[in-house]
Design an enzyme around this catalytic site. Structure first.
Site, short mmCIF file in Angstrom:
data_model
loop_
_atom_site.label_atom_id
_atom_site.label_comp_id
_atom_site.label_asym_id
_atom_site.label_seq_id
_atom_site.Cartn_x
_atom_site.Cartn_y
_atom_site.Cartn_z
N HIS A 15 28.96 19.66 70.61
CA HIS A 15 27.92 19.62 71.64
C HIS A 15 28.54 19.22 72.97
CE1 HIS A 15 26.68 15.06 71.31
NE2 HIS A 15 27.98 15.22 71.24
N CYS A 34 31.82 13.14 76.91
CA CYS A 34 30.81 13.98 76.26
C CYS A 34 30.30 15.10 77.16
CB CYS A 34 29.63 13.11 75.80
SG CYS A 34 30.09 11.93 74.53
N HIS A 40 32.74 19.16 72.56
CA HIS A 40 33.51 18.28 71.69
C HIS A 40 32.70 18.12 70.41
CE1 HIS A 40 30.64 15.45 73.37
NE2 HIS A 40 30.90 14.68 72.35
N HIS A 42 31.59 16.16 66.49
CA HIS A 42 31.36 14.94 65.72
C HIS A 42 31.19 15.29 64.26
CE1 HIS A 42 30.71 12.24 69.14
NE2 HIS A 42 30.01 13.21 69.69
N ASP A 80 25.32 22.63 60.63
CA ASP A 80 26.71 22.44 60.22
C ASP A 80 27.63 23.51 60.81
OD1 ASP A 80 28.76 21.05 58.87
OD2 ASP A 80 28.68 22.49 57.21
N HIS A 81 28.73 23.04 61.40
CA HIS A 81 29.73 23.89 62.05
C HIS A 81 29.11 24.79 63.12
CE1 HIS A 81 32.11 22.44 58.68
NE2 HIS A 81 33.15 22.67 59.47
N GLU A 125 26.49 9.21 64.68
CA GLU A 125 27.32 10.11 65.46
C GLU A 125 28.79 9.73 65.29
OE1 GLU A 125 26.42 12.10 69.55
OE2 GLU A 125 27.35 10.14 69.93
#
Length: 136
Positions: A15, A34, A40, A42, A80-81, A125
């Site tokens: 994100h 961020c 980037h 998490h 996810d991903h 996070e």
């Protein structure tokens, strides 16, 4: 007698935190690393908590197999991903902070879980930064 059951899940996502109405300098000042225009990622840990009365026939608050499947289809498969800003509809106009992600997750699951049950979302996070949302 109310009991809380918990299911832990995990997803990886990228994100970028930014406000499109601000300058790059202000975004960098407020969101730091961020705000990276290249995004980037998490490794998110998610805990879904469901609280309610124990059913006298099953002994369950909620069937954990059902909760597992809901989390898989409504959250893991959707997040996810993924690049949250680009690939998840809710975040095309909503800053994907941990706070906002937890509210989106709560809303997705709340629509699928019996109204007699209380729902709480805890989203990590990082191992030390996490938020909890209970629908209030």
């Amino acid at each position: 007698m109310k009991v809380t059951v918990n299911r832990k899940a995990h997803f990886n996502a990228a994100h970028r935190l930014y406000n499109a109405e601000w300058t790059d300098a202000r975004n960098a000042m407020v969101f730091g690393k961020c705000a990276n225009p290249n995004y980037h990622g998490h490794n998110y840990d998610l805990i879904v908590s469901v609280k309610g009365e124990i059913h006298p026939e099953t002994g369950f608050v909620m069937d954990m197999k059902v909760l597992k499947k809901l989390i898989e289809t409504e959250i893991e498969e959707q997040f996810d991903h993924k690049n949250l800003n680009e690939e998840v509809e809710e975040f095309k106009t909503l800053n994907p902070t941990a706070e906002n992600i937890s509210v989106v997750i709560w809303n997705k699951l709340r629509a699928k879980i019996d109204d007699n049950l209380e729902l709480s979302i805890t989203l990590y996070e990082t191992p030390r930064n996490f938020v909890t949302y209970c629908g209030e």
